[in-house]
Design a protein around this motif. Structure first.
Motif, PDB file in Angstrom:
ATOM      1  N   TYR A 104       0.650  -1.143  -0.290  1.00 57.10           N
ATOM      2  CA  TYR A 104      -0.152  -0.162   0.079  1.00 57.10           C
ATOM      3  C   TYR A 104       0.896   0.998   0.207  1.00 57.10           C
ATOM      4  N   PRO A 120      -6.366   8.020  -4.145  1.00 60.53           N
ATOM      5  CA  PRO A 120      -6.166   6.261  -5.151  1.00 60.53           C
ATOM      6  C   PRO A 120      -6.786   6.965  -6.394  1.00 60.53           C
ATOM      7  N   PRO A 126     -12.737   6.274  -3.094  1.00 61.69           N
ATOM      8  CA  PRO A 126     -12.733   6.065  -1.284  1.00 61.69           C
ATOM      9  C   PRO A 126     -14.120   5.732  -0.816  1.00 61.69           C
ATOM     10  N   TYR A 184     -19.031  -3.056   1.664  1.00 60.70           N
ATOM     11  CA  TYR A 184     -18.747  -4.317   1.152  1.00 60.70           C
ATOM     12  C   TYR A 184     -19.617  -4.263   0.164  1.00 60.70           C
ATOM     13  N   SER A 187     -19.846  -0.938  -1.549  1.00 59.49           N
ATOM     14  CA  SER A 187     -18.486  -0.851  -2.311  1.00 59.49           C
ATOM     15  C   SER A 187     -18.973   0.135  -3.412  1.00 59.49           C
ATOM     16  N   TYR A 196      -5.634   0.122  -6.603  1.00 57.29           N
ATOM     17  CA  TYR A 196      -6.185   0.229  -5.063  1.00 57.29           C
ATOM     18  C   TYR A 196      -7.403  -1.157  -4.826  1.00 57.29           C
ATOM     19  N   PHE A 200      -7.440  -2.808  -0.412  1.00 58.48           N
ATOM     20  CA  PHE A 200      -7.697  -2.567  -0.307  1.00 58.48           C
ATOM     21  C   PHE A 200      -9.014  -4.078   0.339  1.00 58.48           C
ATOM     22  N   THR A 203      -6.645  -6.534   2.262  1.00 62.87           N
ATOM     23  CA  THR A 203      -6.391  -6.249   3.779  1.00 62.87           C
ATOM     24  C   THR A 203      -7.053  -6.621   4.009  1.00 62.87           C
ATOM     25  N   THR A 204      -8.280  -5.553   3.347  1.00 60.46           N
ATOM     26  CA  THR A 204      -9.541  -6.092   4.629  1.00 60.46           C
ATOM     27  C   THR A 204     -10.101  -7.523   4.930  1.00 60.46           C
ATOM     28  N   ILE A 259      -5.191   3.056   5.687  1.00 59.81           N
ATOM     29  CA  ILE A 259      -6.029   2.572   4.990  1.00 59.81           C
ATOM     30  C   ILE A 259      -6.916   3.764   4.478  1.00 59.81           C
ATOM     31  N   TYR A 260      -7.939   3.665   5.030  1.00 58.62           N
ATOM     32  CA  TYR A 260      -9.495   4.706   5.104  1.00 58.62           C
ATOM     33  C   TYR A 260      -9.215   6.295   5.760  1.00 58.62           C
ATOM     34  N   SER A 263      -5.615   7.850   3.235  1.00 57.23           N
ATOM     35  CA  SER A 263      -5.528   7.959   1.376  1.00 57.23           C
ATOM     36  C   SER A 263      -6.905   9.118   1.235  1.00 57.23           C
TER      37      SER A 263
END
Length: 264
Positions: A104, A120, A126, A184, A187, A196, A200, A203-204, A259-260, A263
C-alpha cells in the motif's frame, strides 16, 4: 509402553495421533475444492471440506483438552513453550499484514502513470472513514475492553462475569462482521479496480478472516468456561485467544488510519 515418569526431561511425550495427517490432507482437499468453486461455480465440495476440517478440529482439541486438563500431562515447561509458540505465530501473522501495508505504501507514496499518478486512482471513490469504518473501530476497541474484563474476572475467580464479558466480545465481533458486509455491499469499486481495489479488499478481507478465526477461538473458550474447564491459574487457551484478539484489534487500528483515513 514405557511410562512417562521414567523419562528424564520435563516434556510430555504425546501418544500416536491421526489428526495431523488427516488435517493436512483435508486442508489440501479444501484448496482444491476452492478451485472447483471458482472455476465451476460449485460450492458444495468447499462446504463439505470446511465441515470436515471443523470436525477434525473438534476431535483434535478434544484430545488436547483431555491430555492437559484431565490427565495433567502438561508441565510448566510445556506451557512456557506454548506461550513462546503463540508469540511466534502472532509475529508471523504480523509479517503477513506488513507485506500488505508495504504494498500500500509503495503505491500510495509513488503512484505510477498507469493509475493516473494519483492516489486513490482515477474513478475510485474511497469509503468515508468516519462512517462504517469508524463504527467498526469503536466496536473492536470495545471488544478489546470486554475481553480484558473477561480475563481479569477469570483471574479473580468471577466465572459469571468472565462468561458474560466473553459473550459480549463474541457479540461485538459478529456486529463487526455485519458492518463489514454492509460496507462491501455498498462499495463503488471492486477487487479488480486497479491496485487500490486489490490491496483494499485483500487487506480488509484477510483481516475479516482473522476476526472470524478469533471469534471461533473465543467461542471454544466460552464453551470450556461454561464447562468449568478453566481456573484462575490454569487458562492458557483463554490467554492465547486474548493475545490473538488484541493482535487483530491492533491490525485494524493501523488499517483504519493508513488505508481508510490517510488516503482521503
Amino acid at each position: 509402553m514405557k511410562s512417562l515418569n521414567n523419562y528424564n526431561h520435563p516434556f510430555h511425550m504425546t501418544s500416536n495421533s491421526p489428526w495431523p495427517l488427516i488435517m493436512s490432507t483435508n486442508v489440501m482437499n479444501l484448496m482444491l475444492n476452492i478451485f472447483i468453486w471458482m472455476n465451476f461455480s460449485n460450492f458444495i465440495p468447499m462446504i463439505m471440506g470446511m465441515f470436515s476440517i471443523l470436525l477434525i478440529m473438534f476431535q483434535w482439541w478434544r484430545d488436547l483438552i483431555r491430555e492437559s486438563l484431565f490427565q495433567g500431562s502438561y508441565t510448566t515447561m510445556i506451557y512456557n513453550n506454548m506461550k513462546f509458540c503463540m508469540l511466534l505465530f502472532i509475529s508471523s501473522e504480523l509479517m503477513f499484514f506488513i507485506s500488505f501495508f508495504w504494498t500500500y505504501f509503495h503505491s500510495f507514496l509513488s503512484p505510477n502513470i498507469e493509475i493516473g499518478m494519483q492516489w486513490p486512482p482515477m474513478n475510485i471513490s474511497p469509503f468515508n472513514p468516519f462512517n462504517i469504518p469508524l463504527m467498526n473501530t469503536i466496536i473492536l476497541i470495545s471488544s478489546s475492553s470486554t475481553i480484558t474484563w473477561s480475563h481479569h474476572a477469570m483471574l479473580n475467580n468471577k466465572y459469571n462475569s468472565s462468561i458474560l464479558s466473553m459473550m459480549s466480545t463474541i457479540t461485538l465481533s459478529m456486529i463487526f462482521m455485519y458492518f463489514q458486509y454492509l460496507e462491501y455491499s455498498n462499495s463503488k469499486f471492486s477487487i479488480n479496480d486497479s491496485i487500490y481495489g486489490s490491496i483494499f479488499f485483500m487487506t480488509t478481507g484477510f483481516h475479516g478472516t482473522h476476526v472470524i478465526i478469533g471469534s471461533i477461538f473465543l467461542s471454544i473458550n466460552l464453551i470450556r468456561m461454561m464447562n468449568k474447564q478453566f481456573s484462575s491459574h490454569n487458562h492458557f487457551g483463554m490467554e492465547a485467544s486474548i493475545w490473538y484478539w488484541h493482535f487483530v484489534d491492533m491490525i485494524w487500528l493501523f488499517l483504519f488510519m493508513l488505508i481508510y483515513w490517510w488516503s482521503i
